[in-house]
Design a protein around this motif. Structure first.
Motif, mmCIF file in Angstrom:
data_model
loop_
_atom_site.group_PDB
_atom_site.id
_atom_site.type_symbol
_atom_site.label_atom_id
_atom_site.label_comp_id
_atom_site.label_asym_id
_atom_site.label_seq_id
_atom_site.Cartn_x
_atom_site.Cartn_y
_atom_site.Cartn_z
ATOM 1 N N VAL A 1 -1.853 40.393 -61.416
ATOM 2 C CA VAL A 1 -0.445 39.398 -61.159
ATOM 3 C C VAL A 1 -0.702 37.755 -60.010
ATOM 4 C CG1 VAL A 1 1.220 37.619 -62.215
ATOM 5 C CG2 VAL A 1 0.360 40.246 -63.001
ATOM 6 N N THR A 2 -1.802 36.936 -60.140
ATOM 7 C CA THR A 2 -2.036 36.390 -59.257
ATOM 8 C C THR A 2 -1.567 34.746 -59.577
ATOM 9 O OG1 THR A 2 -4.004 35.158 -60.707
ATOM 10 C CG2 THR A 2 -4.812 36.510 -59.411
ATOM 11 N N SER A 3 -0.009 34.126 -59.969
ATOM 12 C CA SER A 3 0.993 33.074 -60.163
ATOM 13 C C SER A 3 2.045 33.750 -59.128
ATOM 14 C CB SER A 3 0.916 32.854 -61.296
ATOM 15 O OG SER A 3 1.745 34.225 -62.538
ATOM 16 N N GLY A 4 2.219 32.147 -59.095
ATOM 17 C CA GLY A 4 3.788 32.253 -58.032
ATOM 18 C C GLY A 4 3.456 33.017 -56.669
ATOM 19 N N ASN A 5 4.202 33.498 -56.044
ATOM 20 C CA ASN A 5 4.510 34.911 -55.221
ATOM 21 C C ASN A 5 3.927 36.324 -54.986
ATOM 22 O OD1 ASN A 5 5.058 34.479 -52.469
ATOM 23 N ND2 ASN A 5 7.071 35.494 -52.606
ATOM 24 N N MET A 6 2.766 36.199 -56.736
ATOM 25 C CA MET A 6 1.977 37.090 -56.487
ATOM 26 C C MET A 6 2.958 38.700 -56.560
ATOM 27 S SD MET A 6 -1.419 35.847 -55.215
ATOM 28 C CE MET A 6 -1.115 35.683 -54.438
ATOM 29 N N THR A 7 4.337 38.461 -57.096
ATOM 30 C CA THR A 7 5.160 39.683 -57.126
ATOM 31 C C THR A 7 5.930 40.351 -58.149
ATOM 32 O OG1 THR A 7 7.110 38.464 -55.669
ATOM 33 C CG2 THR A 7 5.988 39.197 -53.879
ATOM 34 N N LEU A 8 7.090 40.863 -58.485
ATOM 35 C CA LEU A 8 7.751 41.558 -59.467
ATOM 36 C C LEU A 8 7.728 40.711 -60.701
ATOM 37 C CD1 LEU A 8 8.986 44.536 -60.338
ATOM 38 C CD2 LEU A 8 11.127 43.685 -59.171
ATOM 39 N N LYS A 9 8.468 39.530 -59.660
ATOM 40 C CA LYS A 9 8.588 38.730 -60.695
ATOM 41 C C LYS A 9 7.825 37.679 -61.624
ATOM 42 C CE LYS A 9 9.245 34.343 -58.934
ATOM 43 N NZ LYS A 9 7.997 33.173 -60.388
ATOM 44 N N ASP A 10 6.713 37.706 -61.117
ATOM 45 C CA ASP A 10 5.725 37.005 -61.699
ATOM 46 C C ASP A 10 4.586 38.065 -62.946
ATOM 47 O OD1 ASP A 10 5.635 34.798 -59.782
ATOM 48 O OD2 ASP A 10 5.276 36.211 -58.405
ATOM 49 N N ALA A 11 4.774 39.636 -61.975
ATOM 50 C CA ALA A 11 4.112 40.215 -62.558
ATOM 51 C C ALA A 11 4.976 40.813 -64.099
ATOM 52 C CB ALA A 11 4.579 41.476 -62.429
ATOM 53 N N THR A 12 6.792 40.626 -64.205
ATOM 54 C CA THR A 12 7.002 40.470 -65.453
ATOM 55 C C THR A 12 6.817 39.686 -65.958
ATOM 56 O OG1 THR A 12 9.152 41.367 -64.100
ATOM 57 C CG2 THR A 12 9.694 40.575 -65.963
ATOM 58 N N ILE B 1 10.568 43.145 -47.124
ATOM 59 C CA ILE B 1 9.710 43.713 -46.804
ATOM 60 C C ILE B 1 9.449 45.133 -47.947
ATOM 61 C CG2 ILE B 1 11.012 45.737 -45.491
ATOM 62 C CD1 ILE B 1 8.812 45.855 -43.374
ATOM 63 N N SER B 2 10.294 45.396 -48.758
ATOM 64 C CA SER B 2 9.941 46.415 -49.543
ATOM 65 C C SER B 2 10.037 45.665 -51.090
ATOM 66 C CB SER B 2 11.272 46.703 -49.773
ATOM 67 O OG SER B 2 11.639 47.403 -51.369
ATOM 68 N N ALA B 3 8.488 46.253 -51.990
ATOM 69 C CA ALA B 3 7.869 45.612 -52.856
ATOM 70 C C ALA B 3 8.875 45.745 -54.444
ATOM 71 C CB ALA B 3 6.710 45.929 -53.255
ATOM 72 N N GLY B 4 9.889 46.807 -53.628
ATOM 73 C CA GLY B 4 10.861 47.224 -55.593
ATOM 74 C C GLY B 4 12.066 46.942 -55.370
ATOM 75 N N LEU B 5 12.161 45.914 -54.040
ATOM 76 C CA LEU B 5 13.467 44.746 -53.854
ATOM 77 C C LEU B 5 13.592 43.515 -54.051
ATOM 78 C CD1 LEU B 5 16.130 47.075 -51.500
ATOM 79 C CD2 LEU B 5 15.946 47.425 -53.739
ATOM 80 N N ASP B 6 12.105 43.487 -54.300
ATOM 81 C CA ASP B 6 11.186 42.228 -53.756
ATOM 82 C C ASP B 6 12.338 40.624 -55.401
ATOM 83 O OD1 ASP B 6 10.844 39.622 -52.842
ATOM 84 O OD2 ASP B 6 8.320 40.410 -52.523
ATOM 85 N N TYR B 7 12.476 40.901 -56.018
ATOM 86 C CA TYR B 7 13.261 40.250 -57.125
ATOM 87 C C TYR B 7 13.997 39.264 -57.013
ATOM 88 C CZ TYR B 7 13.504 40.124 -62.099
ATOM 89 O OH TYR B 7 14.340 39.842 -63.420
ATOM 90 N N PRO B 8 13.716 37.978 -57.490
ATOM 91 C CA PRO B 8 15.266 36.325 -57.407
ATOM 92 C C PRO B 8 15.989 37.059 -58.263
ATOM 93 C CG PRO B 8 12.964 35.978 -59.030
ATOM 94 C CD PRO B 8 12.823 37.337 -58.220
ATOM 95 N N GLY B 9 16.268 37.878 -59.014
ATOM 96 C CA GLY B 9 17.225 37.529 -60.605
ATOM 97 C C GLY B 9 18.025 39.474 -59.460
ATOM 98 N N ILE B 10 18.903 39.754 -60.479
ATOM 99 C CA ILE B 10 20.070 41.443 -60.779
ATOM 100 C C ILE B 10 20.082 41.504 -62.256
ATOM 101 C CG2 ILE B 10 21.960 40.060 -59.663
ATOM 102 C CD1 ILE B 10 21.520 43.298 -58.151
ATOM 103 N N GLY B 11 20.682 43.145 -62.007
ATOM 104 C CA GLY B 11 20.771 43.359 -63.642
ATOM 105 C C GLY B 11 21.770 42.700 -63.450
#
Length: 395
Positions: free
Chosen positions: A162-173, A304-314
């Motif tokens: 996924v190449t939108s936004g920051n290209m990380t977890l939020k954008d994949a979701t 630095i951690s791809a798994g914690l690189d998210y702008p929200g929280i459960g």
């Protein structure tokens, strides 16, 4: 356990709910109506626990880390989720959800992934159950987690960068939700964390709660008591943390300490510390805390951690923090890296960089010699070797 768990409307206090496009209403409603019936069904449980035992290798050990304990002056047990098949806790959830998808007659599975562990776990169960699998992953994460991308492809999944936004977890979701909107009838979305619209946060927490179920039994054997003094886990979306604390939530004497990613520092502008920096908003179908500008635009997180690189929280974790049931500490990149190298040196265990954030808590707390601390080692560090080697070379 109503006090800290979800209510019948899908809320944890003021957080949660299901804010979704109309086209997904039937899917989410169907899931909401059926998920508890299915996961409480004896046939489902038999198949689920059978696979956890024989395929995943559960129960995962509860290991007394003697040298680490000596350093921090207490008894530290590591819940070894890194020893599961696929190398992390994510498989506990994907096995449960694929069995649910099959019972609901779905034939096509989609997922989002950051660090790639949820992607690998989803691709693994799709191979096992002979289902089509599409995994959305930010292009930044595709680069930094190349090994996991290759594993997913070998397992037969199609990985979409996924190449939108920051290209990380939020954008994949975001992309996974778009796909789901386009293919609502045959597609099941396996969400990897305690995020998204109700019932996902509760369903993922329940499927991961096998972690705390085992901790109780294992502590009883090792310490003669089921309840530790402290539970420690890392939190991004929050699934390993939810699983670690689930069966202890109402025991107020158990102190819950969670580590979120401070990145380059809470006030650096490059952080993913949502509990510290977030404000109430809606992301991916759920009302929760998220990092946003004054006019409500989501701010790009960094870790630095791809798994914690998210702008929200459960939403569950937003509620636990707000009610002071959990203490959330922000652990920086440098602190997490130092903790990873320390565990490797003292115990011969290389942790995932996500889990290293949980280990970073140890230096921030004062423990008593009699304290029993259980820390969830959510994943193994194979996928992060390039990051570790680069860091070692910079020292």
């Amino acid at each position: 356990m109503q006090k800290y768990n979800v209510d019948q409307n899908g809320f944890y206090g003021e957080f949660g709910g299901a804010y979704i496009p109309e086209i997904l209403y039937d899917n989410v409603e169907n899931l909401k109506t059926n998920y508890l019936k299915v996961i409480e069904d004896p046939e489902f449980k038999k198949e689920y626990y059978g696979l956890l035992q024989d395929y995943v290798g559960r129960p995962s050990p509860l290991y007394l880390a003697q040298r680490l304990s000596n350093k921090y002056g207490c008894k530290i047990y590591l819940k070894r989720e890194d020893l599961n098949h696929t190398g992390a806790h994510k498989i506990n959830n994907t096995i449960g959800q694929i069995l649910l998808a099959r019972r609901m007659g779905k034939t096509r599975i989609i997922a989002e992934t950051g660090a790639g562990q949820h992607g690998v776990a989803t691709a693994t169960v799709c191979a096992l159950m002979n289902m089509e699998c599409i995994v959305y992953m930010g292009a930044t994460d595709v680069e930094r987690q190349k090994l996991n991308v290759e594993k997913m492809q070998m397992l037969g999944a199609k990985v979409v960068a996924v190449t939108s936004g920051n290209m990380t977890l939020k954008d994949a979701t975001n992309e996974a939700i778009r796909d789901w909107c386009s293919n609502p009838s045959n597609t099941y979305y396996i969400i990897g964390s305690t995020v998204g619209p109700h019932p996902y946060p509760d369903m993922v927490a329940r499927l991961q709660s096998v972690i705390s179920e085992e901790i109780r039994k294992q502590l009883k054997e090792k310490e003669g008591r089921e309840v530790p003094d402290y539970l420690i886990a890392c939190v991004g979306g929050g699934s390993n943390a939810a699983g670690t604390i689930y069966h202890f939530l109402d025991e107020e004497e158990v102190k819950i300490v969670l580590a979120e990613a401070a990145g380059k520092g809470i006030n650096s502008g490059e952080s993913a510390a949502t509990i510290h920096l977030g404000k109430l908003g809606i992301i991916h179908g759920s009302k929760t805390l998220l990092m946003q500008s004054d006019d409500g635009q989501i701010e790009e997180p960094y870790s630095i951690s791809a798994g914690l690189d998210y702008p929200g929280i459960g939403p569950m974790h937003a509620h636990l923090a707000q009610t002071n049931r959990s203490e959330v500490l922000a652990v920086s990149d440098d602190e997490a890296l130092a903790a990873a190298f320390e565990l490797t040196e003292l115990e011969g265990i290389i942790p995932a960089i996500e889990s290293a954030h949980a280990l970073g808590v140890l230096a921030k707390k004062e423990f008593l010699p009699e304290d029993v601390v259980v820390l969830c080692l959510s994943g193994r560090g194979d996928k992060d070797m390039e990051t570790y080697i680069k860091h070692a070379n910079e020292l």
